[in-house]
Enzyme design. Structure first.
Site: not given
Length: 548
Positions: A206, A265
């Site tokens: 993330d 990401e």
């Protein structure tokens, strides 16, 4: 045909993202759980995917849908236990499905033991050094250290009882970690080993571009910060030194046989910056989000495809293709709304993330385009990430009352203007009836619309023309047809029709226009899709393969 049982399975994998709280509820409490995933293992196998990616399932106060993690090495008791997790991994592995889990390293929950220790320990403590604490400004320190704004809106600094302030890039309940602290770095290595030892095959990282930071003294203003180039030396974003962290992670991944995979990401400014995350020395693969912000347009698709394949070739990685996920409006809805082109960048970003007004949505057109775009993606070299529910052709659920919404982006504004992200996180419909359409025994944690009855799995499984049936056929064929990571463009004579050929003769043709496209005698090579008298209808895709 590609061998999906090798260490490089991830290069051309079809990965299905599960948002655990909204996938399947086994105990009837309205929240999806790990046993619910186990109960749908056969469904996942029938779909034909290579791996699942689980969004966070860790203990969390749900200030940000589970991305506020209170314990990185446990399962939220509302979702199950570690033993349930082990059963899920075994069930999926038994069906040839690998498991990728979300790691959230930029910040913890404010309920994490470390942060609670930091609050109690006070100024100058080792506990506070795990986070980013600063003194305030003004005569008595009552003003924040800077005028920076959080992604979710409001100040990026929060004051604690003894007068210091901590930095939070996202919600106030998500204090950022200090990645200059050796204890932080070592603890995440322990977490990676913990899940790898339990059989996890890979990790989705993330906001991978945000971890490392450098806070100069004095801190720049918000305007000064926004004006700084993101070239590797920005105080907060996409710093070169983040790859020192990922080099340590890569050593852990490579210590396993087969090596564990990772995908970043990383919302970065240039292909060159993204390539750093996709390198073999770093995470190995990085998300390509370009199609999330593109219209259903042949020129845009061709440019994005060619550009990202070139980037992948330069890094030795493989690219990723994604049209929907837990942060953006479902692509069936995006493609049924007026195009983004010609609108301001900020307005366009909001439209992609928050959906659009129902009175401007053409649902039939949106779904037709979504099916065509997905068929195109599944024919491309590289890995494709699918988001739960897109195989049902689900649209965004925009009609959710304010008092039933959960996303902090809805309540606080920030970069996610409008309706927030709840509309793509509504629990899935499994049956045409029942209080939660088969999601669980009772009401679901987010309200489901009445039209979910027609989109339910049991309805679509019985209909050979349904979107679910199309996904199952496409994913099954993809496994058999997948070949080397090459692509050759084939001229169609039309700017609104794209055609490409893979090394084994497999071809994909997508008609982005509205008028039919002549296929001619090659119609006898079609293995997926339909023609009308040898012509490809507008906003449709077909696959061609060599006939035996």
């Amino acid at each position: 045909m590609t061998d999906h049982n090798t260490a490089e399975w991830w290069r051309q994998a079809a990965v299905y993202q599960i948002y655990p709280r909204s996938f399947a509820d086994a105990n009837g409490d309205g929240i999806g759980d790990i046993p619910g995933i186990v109960s749908r293992a056969d469904y996942l196998a029938e779909l034909g995917i290579d791996a699942v990616w689980l969004s966070p399932f860790y203990p969390s106060a749900l200030a940000d849908g589970g991305y506020d993690v209170a314990d990185y090495r446990d399962v939220d008791p509302r979702l199950g236990t570690l033993e349930d997790f082990d059963r899920m991994v075994a069930a999926l592995h038994a069906r040839g499905i690998r498991v990728v889990v979300d790691i959230v390293p930029n910040h913890t929950s404010d309920q994490h033991a470390w942060f609670q220790e930091a609050l109690a320990a006070g100024r100058g403590s080792a506990a506070r050094d795990r986070y980013i604490f600063r003194e305030g400004t003004g005569p008595d320190g009552s003003l924040p250290p800077s005028d920076w704004v959080s992604t979710f809106g409001g100040a990026a600094w929060e004051r604690v009882a003894d007068g210091q302030w901590y930095f939070h890039h996202f919600a106030v309940e998500q204090p950022d970690l200090n990645w200059s602290n050796p204890e932080v770095r070592e603890d995440f290595l322990t977490t990676l080993r913990f899940w790898s030892d339990r059989g996890v095959d890979g990790f989705r990282i993330d906001v991978a571009h945000m971890l490392t930071k450098d806070f100069p003294d004095p801190l720049p203003s918000r305007a000064e910060l926004d004006a700084m180039p993101q070239d590797g030396a920005h105080p907060l974003l996409d710093r070169d030194d983040v790859h020192e962290v990922y080099a340590e992670w890569r050593a852990v991944f490579n210590s396993y046989d087969p090596p564990r995979t990772a995908v970043a990401e990383a919302w970065v400014r240039t292909p060159e910056r993204r390539a750093k995350y996709a390198s073999a020395e770093s995470l190995g693969q990085a998300f390509n989000f370009d199609l999330l912000e593109a219209d259903f347009d042949a020129e845009a698709f061709r440019h994005i495809i060619a550009d990202n394949l070139a980037q992948a070739a330069a890094t030795g990685s493989s690219t990723t293709w994604v049209l929907s996920n837990h942060d953006v409006t479902r692509h069936a809805t995006r493609y049924g709304l007026p195009p983004l082109n010609g609108r301001a960048e900020k307005q366009g970003a909001a439209w992609v993330r928050a959906g659009g007004p129902e009175d401007q949505l053409d649902r039939e057109t949106g779904l037709r385009r979504a099916r065509a775009a997905t068929m195109l993606l599944l024919g491309l070299p590289g890995s494709t990430y699918l988001y739960q529910g897109e195989e049902l052709g689900l649209h965004e659920v925009a009609d959710i009352a304010a008092d039933e919404r959960q996303d902090p982006a809805f309540f606080r504004g920030g970069e996610y203007d409008g309706l927030g992200r709840d509309g793509c996180r509504v629990p899935l419909p499994w049956s045409a009836s029942g209080e939660s359409f088969g999601f669980g025994a009772g009401r679901s944690h987010l309200p489901q619309p009445a039209w979910f009855a027609d989109a339910a799995v049991e309805v679509q499984a019985a209909d050979p023309s349904s979107t679910l049936s199309l996904y199952r056929r496409a994913l099954g064929l993809r496994r058999r047809l997948q070949t080397d990571e090459g692509l050759e463009w084939v001229d169609t004579g039309r700017s609104d029709v794209l055609r490409f050929r893979r090394p084994n003769g497999w071809e994909v043709i997508t008609n982005f226009g509205t008028s039919e496209h002549e296929i001619g005698e090659e119609a006898n090579r079609i293995v997926l899709g339909e023609l009308r008298d040898g012509r490809l209808p507008g906003e449709n895709t077909v696959w061609l393969a060599l006939r035996a």
